[in-house]
Motif scaffolding. Structure first.
Motif, mmCIF file in Angstrom:
data_model
loop_
_atom_site.group_PDB
_atom_site.id
_atom_site.type_symbol
_atom_site.label_atom_id
_atom_site.label_comp_id
_atom_site.label_asym_id
_atom_site.label_seq_id
_atom_site.Cartn_x
_atom_site.Cartn_y
_atom_site.Cartn_z
ATOM 1 N N SER A 14 0.810 -1.217 0.000
ATOM 2 C CA SER A 14 0.000 0.000 0.000
ATOM 3 C C SER A 14 0.842 1.266 0.000
ATOM 4 O O SER A 14 0.317 2.356 -0.152
ATOM 5 C CB SER A 14 -0.936 0.006 1.217
ATOM 6 O OG SER A 14 -0.192 -0.062 2.408
ATOM 7 N N ASN A 15 2.160 1.120 0.186
ATOM 8 C CA ASN A 15 3.035 2.274 0.190
ATOM 9 C C ASN A 15 3.553 2.604 -1.202
ATOM 10 O O ASN A 15 4.431 3.446 -1.361
ATOM 11 C CB ASN A 15 4.233 2.024 1.118
ATOM 12 C CG ASN A 15 5.062 0.821 0.683
ATOM 13 O OD1 ASN A 15 4.566 -0.093 0.027
ATOM 14 N ND2 ASN A 15 6.329 0.809 1.041
ATOM 15 N N ARG A 21 2.966 3.881 -5.191
ATOM 16 C CA ARG A 21 2.132 4.578 -6.157
ATOM 17 C C ARG A 21 2.704 4.298 -7.541
ATOM 18 O O ARG A 21 3.894 4.479 -7.764
ATOM 19 C CB ARG A 21 2.090 6.082 -5.886
ATOM 20 C CG ARG A 21 1.353 6.454 -4.617
ATOM 21 C CD ARG A 21 -0.143 6.202 -4.772
ATOM 22 N NE ARG A 21 -0.909 6.567 -3.595
ATOM 23 C CZ ARG A 21 -1.150 5.767 -2.562
ATOM 24 N NH1 ARG A 21 -0.667 4.532 -2.566
ATOM 25 N NH2 ARG A 21 -1.856 6.161 -1.542
ATOM 26 N N GLN A 70 -7.488 7.679 -14.582
ATOM 27 C CA GLN A 70 -7.735 7.823 -13.154
ATOM 28 C C GLN A 70 -8.715 6.781 -12.621
ATOM 29 O O GLN A 70 -8.837 6.624 -11.401
ATOM 30 C CB GLN A 70 -8.241 9.230 -12.852
ATOM 31 C CG GLN A 70 -7.163 10.291 -13.074
ATOM 32 C CD GLN A 70 -7.619 11.687 -12.716
ATOM 33 O OE1 GLN A 70 -8.761 12.067 -12.968
ATOM 34 N NE2 GLN A 70 -6.722 12.471 -12.141
ATOM 35 N N ARG A 94 -3.588 5.471 -9.551
ATOM 36 C CA ARG A 94 -3.732 6.511 -8.526
ATOM 37 C C ARG A 94 -2.588 7.523 -8.533
ATOM 38 O O ARG A 94 -2.465 8.320 -7.604
ATOM 39 C CB ARG A 94 -3.807 5.869 -7.137
ATOM 40 C CG ARG A 94 -5.003 4.963 -6.945
ATOM 41 C CD ARG A 94 -5.271 4.728 -5.478
ATOM 42 N NE ARG A 94 -4.181 4.021 -4.824
ATOM 43 C CZ ARG A 94 -4.042 3.912 -3.510
ATOM 44 N NH1 ARG A 94 -4.900 4.492 -2.701
ATOM 45 N NH2 ARG A 94 -3.033 3.230 -2.994
ATOM 46 N N GLU A 139 -10.486 10.944 -5.043
ATOM 47 C CA GLU A 139 -9.848 11.067 -3.737
ATOM 48 C C GLU A 139 -8.662 10.118 -3.661
ATOM 49 O O GLU A 139 -8.738 8.952 -4.043
ATOM 50 C CB GLU A 139 -10.851 10.732 -2.642
ATOM 51 C CG GLU A 139 -10.294 10.903 -1.237
ATOM 52 C CD GLU A 139 -11.322 10.629 -0.164
ATOM 53 O OE1 GLU A 139 -10.970 10.683 1.023
ATOM 54 O OE2 GLU A 139 -12.491 10.351 -0.520
ATOM 55 N N GLY A 140 -7.534 10.639 -3.179
ATOM 56 C CA GLY A 140 -6.335 9.830 -3.049
ATOM 57 C C GLY A 140 -5.449 9.808 -4.279
ATOM 58 O O GLY A 140 -4.364 9.217 -4.248
ATOM 59 N N THR A 144 -2.663 10.965 -6.758
ATOM 60 C CA THR A 144 -1.419 11.670 -6.460
ATOM 61 C C THR A 144 -0.761 12.187 -7.729
ATOM 62 O O THR A 144 -0.611 11.457 -8.707
ATOM 63 C CB THR A 144 -0.437 10.724 -5.738
ATOM 64 O OG1 THR A 144 -1.049 10.226 -4.543
ATOM 65 C CG2 THR A 144 0.847 11.454 -5.365
ATOM 66 N N ARG A 168 1.969 15.941 -4.663
ATOM 67 C CA ARG A 168 2.608 15.240 -3.538
ATOM 68 C C ARG A 168 4.106 15.142 -3.740
ATOM 69 O O ARG A 168 4.868 15.005 -2.787
ATOM 70 C CB ARG A 168 2.004 13.829 -3.447
ATOM 71 C CG ARG A 168 2.667 12.889 -2.456
ATOM 72 C CD ARG A 168 2.214 13.136 -1.036
ATOM 73 N NE ARG A 168 2.768 12.131 -0.131
ATOM 74 C CZ ARG A 168 3.951 12.219 0.461
ATOM 75 N NH1 ARG A 168 4.724 13.272 0.248
ATOM 76 N NH2 ARG A 168 4.377 11.261 1.259
ATOM 77 N N GLU A 197 8.028 4.303 1.316
ATOM 78 C CA GLU A 197 7.135 4.833 0.292
ATOM 79 C C GLU A 197 7.847 4.755 -1.047
ATOM 80 O O GLU A 197 9.057 4.990 -1.127
ATOM 81 C CB GLU A 197 6.744 6.274 0.603
ATOM 82 C CG GLU A 197 5.642 6.842 -0.258
ATOM 83 C CD GLU A 197 5.159 8.196 0.233
ATOM 84 O OE1 GLU A 197 4.052 8.609 -0.166
ATOM 85 O OE2 GLU A 197 5.882 8.848 1.016
ATOM 86 N N GLU A 206 -2.384 -2.189 -6.495
ATOM 87 C CA GLU A 206 -2.732 -0.787 -6.682
ATOM 88 C C GLU A 206 -3.668 -0.543 -7.858
ATOM 89 O O GLU A 206 -4.093 0.583 -8.084
ATOM 90 C CB GLU A 206 -1.454 0.051 -6.895
ATOM 91 C CG GLU A 206 -0.667 0.299 -5.631
ATOM 92 C CD GLU A 206 -1.417 1.239 -4.695
ATOM 93 O OE1 GLU A 206 -1.622 2.406 -5.042
ATOM 94 O OE2 GLU A 206 -1.818 0.768 -3.612
#
Length: 248
Positions: free
Chosen positions: A2-3, A5, A19, A23, A48-49, A51, A91, A193, A216
């Motif tokens: 989950s860390n 992207r 999208q 993410r 939402e979420g 990046t 981000r 991350e 993901e």
């Protein structure tokens, strides 16, 4: 994972479709750069979420052979870039320097205050040097500014807590088969991350394949079967391209 992207360099497909499945995207602010109002609209309309990583425009550096010679113009460009980063809600901030910013150069001395200023943007700061930089040299420079050095984990196993991976599809990795994606996942597994950018000829398919592997990939209606990187789905159909035993 989950860390992690996962995304591509730019929207590889229409933004709404992109999208619905991924993410993260790396967006280069090329001329003509969208206005802060437009960028803010993208941020508001994103799920939402989602990046963004914002790559500084080439105009930040001025002349590529003699970059950052005009301090007044440089400060103006940094102010503009900071406003764009804020509007986009990025981000990650990526500074991709030209070849002239080389070890021991005058251009490097001019670039260090840029790194310092970019720290104030409140995002993960990534530096992607070009040219003949040894990774250890780049890491030594970046460490003074808490910056992450972009790289290819398949070529240089990362040791940093935050990883910014650029997968260009060069040399032996022109096509990222499932075996190579599994190797990539292993290389970044220890990071707190990780941001993984596919910048290859098959970036969309490879990003979706890696996102699926790392958990993901988002579920969306009408998913296209060819978005996922499955074994044996390459156009050339080379018998050993996706053989996990030989390719891992």
């Amino acid at each position: 994972m989950s860390n992690v992207r996962v995304g591509t360099a730019g929207f590889a497909v229409q933004r709404e479709r992109y999208q619905s499945k991924l993410r993260f995207v790396e967006f280069t602010l090329r001329q003509p750069v969208p206005s802060p109002k437009v960028l803010a609209g993208w941020q508001r309309s994103s799920p939402e979420g989602f990046t963004f990583a914002a790559v500084a425009p080439d105009s930040l550096y001025g002349e590529r052979d003699w970059p950052m010679r005009d301090p007044v113009k440089l400060q103006s460009e940094l102010d503009r870039f900071g406003n764009q980063v804020n509007a986009l809600g990025a981000r990650v901030v990526v500074l991709r320097t030209p070849l002239a910013v080389s070890p021991g150069s005058v251009a490097l001395k001019r670039f260090l205050p840029v790194l310092e200023r970019a720290r104030s943007f409140g995002a993960v700061l990534v530096w992607e040097p070009a040219g003949l930089w040894e990774r250890e040299e780049a890491l030594a420079v970046a460490s003074d500014f808490n910056a992450v050095v972009a790289g290819d984990p398949l070529q240089n196993p990362p040791e940093e807590n935050i990883v910014y991976a650029r997968m260009r599809g060069l040399g032996s990795d022109q096509r990222y088969t499932m075996g190579r994606l599994e190797a990539l996942a292993e290389r970044i597994a220890g990071a707190d991350e990780a941001f993984v950018v596919f910048d290859s000829g098959s970036a969309w398919r490879e990003a979706c394949g890696f996102a699926k592997l790392s958990g993901e990939l988002l579920a969306s209606s009408g998913d296209d079967e060819d978005d996922d990187l499955d074994e044996g789905d390459d156009d050339e159909a080379d018998e050993d391209d996706d053989d996990l035993d030989e390719d891992g």
